[in-house]
Design a protein around this motif. Sequence first.
Motif, PDB file in Angstrom:
ATOM      1  N   PRO A  60       0.849  -1.202   0.000  1.00  0.00           N
ATOM      2  CA  PRO A  60       0.000   0.000   0.000  1.00  0.00           C
ATOM      3  C   PRO A  60       0.881   1.247   0.000  1.00  0.00           C
ATOM      4  CG  PRO A  60      -0.752  -1.581   1.638  1.00  0.00           C
ATOM      5  CD  PRO A  60       0.563  -2.090   1.140  1.00  0.00           C
ATOM      6  N   LYS A  61       0.565   2.201  -0.852  1.00  0.00           N
ATOM      7  CA  LYS A  61       1.400   3.402  -0.958  1.00  0.00           C
ATOM      8  C   LYS A  61       1.494   4.146   0.366  1.00  0.00           C
ATOM      9  CE  LYS A  61       1.032   4.408  -5.891  1.00  0.00           C
ATOM     10  NZ  LYS A  61       0.591   5.377  -6.920  1.00  0.00           N
ATOM     11  N   ALA A  62       0.395   4.223   1.104  1.00  0.00           N
ATOM     12  CA  ALA A  62       0.413   4.978   2.360  1.00  0.00           C
ATOM     13  C   ALA A  62       1.429   4.398   3.334  1.00  0.00           C
ATOM     14  CB  ALA A  62      -0.982   4.988   2.982  1.00  0.00           C
ATOM     15  N   ALA A  63       1.436   3.083   3.477  1.00  0.00           N
ATOM     16  CA  ALA A  63       2.376   2.432   4.397  1.00  0.00           C
ATOM     17  C   ALA A  63       3.800   2.487   3.859  1.00  0.00           C
ATOM     18  CB  ALA A  63       1.959   0.988   4.637  1.00  0.00           C
ATOM     19  N   ALA A  64       3.965   2.274   2.544  1.00  0.00           N
ATOM     20  CA  ALA A  64       5.300   2.294   1.947  1.00  0.00           C
ATOM     21  C   ALA A  64       5.939   3.668   2.066  1.00  0.00           C
ATOM     22  CB  ALA A  64       5.221   1.871   0.478  1.00  0.00           C
ATOM     23  N   LEU A  65       5.151   4.713   1.847  1.00  0.00           N
ATOM     24  CA  LEU A  65       5.704   6.063   1.946  1.00  0.00           C
ATOM     25  C   LEU A  65       6.055   6.394   3.389  1.00  0.00           C
ATOM     26  CD1 LEU A  65       6.374   8.508   0.157  1.00  0.00           C
ATOM     27  CD2 LEU A  65       4.148   9.457   0.777  1.00  0.00           C
ATOM     28  N   ALA A  66       5.225   5.969   4.321  1.00  0.00           N
ATOM     29  CA  ALA A  66       5.534   6.193   5.736  1.00  0.00           C
ATOM     30  C   ALA A  66       6.849   5.520   6.108  1.00  0.00           C
ATOM     31  CB  ALA A  66       4.396   5.675   6.613  1.00  0.00           C
ATOM     32  N   ASP A  67       7.073   4.313   5.595  1.00  0.00           N
ATOM     33  CA  ASP A  67       8.334   3.607   5.865  1.00  0.00           C
ATOM     34  C   ASP A  67       9.514   4.377   5.296  1.00  0.00           C
ATOM     35  OD1 ASP A  67       7.048   1.555   7.178  1.00  0.00           O
ATOM     36  OD2 ASP A  67       7.003   0.218   5.440  1.00  0.00           O
ATOM     37  N   GLY A  68       9.374   4.878   4.075  1.00  0.00           N
ATOM     38  CA  GLY A  68      10.462   5.616   3.456  1.00  0.00           C
ATOM     39  C   GLY A  68      10.771   6.918   4.186  1.00  0.00           C
ATOM     40  N   ILE A  69       9.734   7.604   4.620  1.00  0.00           N
ATOM     41  CA  ILE A  69       9.933   8.863   5.334  1.00  0.00           C
ATOM     42  C   ILE A  69      10.667   8.637   6.643  1.00  0.00           C
ATOM     43  CG2 ILE A  69       8.683  10.655   6.628  1.00  0.00           C
ATOM     44  CD1 ILE A  69       6.697  10.721   4.283  1.00  0.00           C
ATOM     45  N   ARG A  70      10.411   7.512   7.286  1.00  0.00           N
ATOM     46  CA  ARG A  70      11.114   7.214   8.540  1.00  0.00           C
ATOM     47  C   ARG A  70      12.617   7.098   8.342  1.00  0.00           C
ATOM     48  NH1 ARG A  70       6.203   4.743  10.120  1.00  0.00           N
ATOM     49  NH2 ARG A  70       6.608   2.852   8.928  1.00  0.00           N
ATOM     50  N   GLU A  71      13.049   6.735   7.148  1.00  0.00           N
ATOM     51  CA  GLU A  71      14.480   6.685   6.857  1.00  0.00           C
ATOM     52  C   GLU A  71      15.074   8.084   6.740  1.00  0.00           C
ATOM     53  OE1 GLU A  71      16.834   4.087   6.254  1.00  0.00           O
ATOM     54  OE2 GLU A  71      15.317   3.034   7.431  1.00  0.00           O
ATOM     55  N   ALA A  72      14.286   9.005   6.191  1.00  0.00           N
ATOM     56  CA  ALA A  72      14.778  10.371   5.967  1.00  0.00           C
ATOM     57  C   ALA A  72      14.556  11.264   7.174  1.00  0.00           C
ATOM     58  CB  ALA A  72      14.084  10.975   4.745  1.00  0.00           C
ATOM     59  N   ALA A  73      13.445  11.055   7.863  1.00  0.00           N
ATOM     60  CA  ALA A  73      13.070  11.925   8.982  1.00  0.00           C
ATOM     61  C   ALA A  73      12.382  11.060  10.041  1.00  0.00           C
ATOM     62  CB  ALA A  73      12.150  13.042   8.506  1.00  0.00           C
ATOM     63  N   PRO A  74      13.154  10.326  10.827  1.00  0.00           N
ATOM     64  CA  PRO A  74      12.583   9.294  11.699  1.00  0.00           C
ATOM     65  C   PRO A  74      11.658   9.783  12.792  1.00  0.00           C
ATOM     66  CG  PRO A  74      14.928   9.624  12.163  1.00  0.00           C
ATOM     67  CD  PRO A  74      14.630  10.371  10.907  1.00  0.00           C
ATOM     68  N   TYR A  75      11.660  11.075  13.090  1.00  0.00           N
ATOM     69  CA  TYR A  75      10.831  11.560  14.193  1.00  0.00           C
ATOM     70  C   TYR A  75       9.589  12.318  13.717  1.00  0.00           C
ATOM     71  CZ  TYR A  75      15.022  10.099  16.529  1.00  0.00           C
ATOM     72  OH  TYR A  75      16.090   9.333  16.969  1.00  0.00           O
ATOM     73  N   VAL A  76       9.385  12.342  12.421  1.00  0.00           N
ATOM     74  CA  VAL A  76       8.123  12.863  11.892  1.00  0.00           C
ATOM     75  C   VAL A  76       7.037  11.827  12.148  1.00  0.00           C
ATOM     76  CG1 VAL A  76       6.883  13.479   9.779  1.00  0.00           C
ATOM     77  CG2 VAL A  76       9.202  14.306  10.145  1.00  0.00           C
TER      78      VAL A  76
END
Length: 213
Positions: free
Chosen positions: A81-97
């Motif tokens: 799912p794009k929503a979950a996949a994007l959330a995972d990717g963002i955690r790599e770039a900005a883990p505390y968002v």
Amino acid sequence: MNQIPTKEEMTAALQARIGVPLQQTFQKSTVAVCGLGGLGSHIAYALARAGVGTLILIDFDTVDLSNLNRQQYGVSQLGQPKAAALADGIREAAPYVVTIPHAVRLTRENIPALVRDADVICEAFDQPDEKSMLVDTVLETFPEKYIVAASGMAGLSGANSIKTRRITKRFYLCGDGVSDVADDIGLVCPRVMLCAAHQAQAVLRILAGQFDV
């Protein structure tokens, strides 16, 4: 070398770049990104890197091979799912968002509940009917909220034709206003990213209290 920086370290690094008041303003803000394709995936990454504290990520779709030429996903995320996949990717770039993913299709009925906590809503759909549905619903239901939408980012036309316009007090529109996803060669990454960058920048300016004329 692989140790994740602490929240305090990442906050300090961002404050050194943009200043304490602006970092604190962004950090306490919530933005909803509706549609997580070529526009929305880039918008979300840009806002996360800028320090926006909470992102509501909404898209019913899954990552497909045809998405990889212009969207912020990798081959390991195909089928997710794009929503979950994007959330995972963002955690790599900005883990505390804080990311709040919703794998649902937006309708007039569920939009109010899904975006009510957002300070600004980003419209990032491909289809005109979905765009107008979201914009109309937000403006009618939440007259106090800001919405930043897009119209026209397809093809290989010049980069400088992508503009940001303030249509009404709380409604911004980014793009060239002309090209359509069905035109010519359709959507290519650089021009879609340009429009997404305009949308993300408009959001940050709104949050900072810097409004276009």
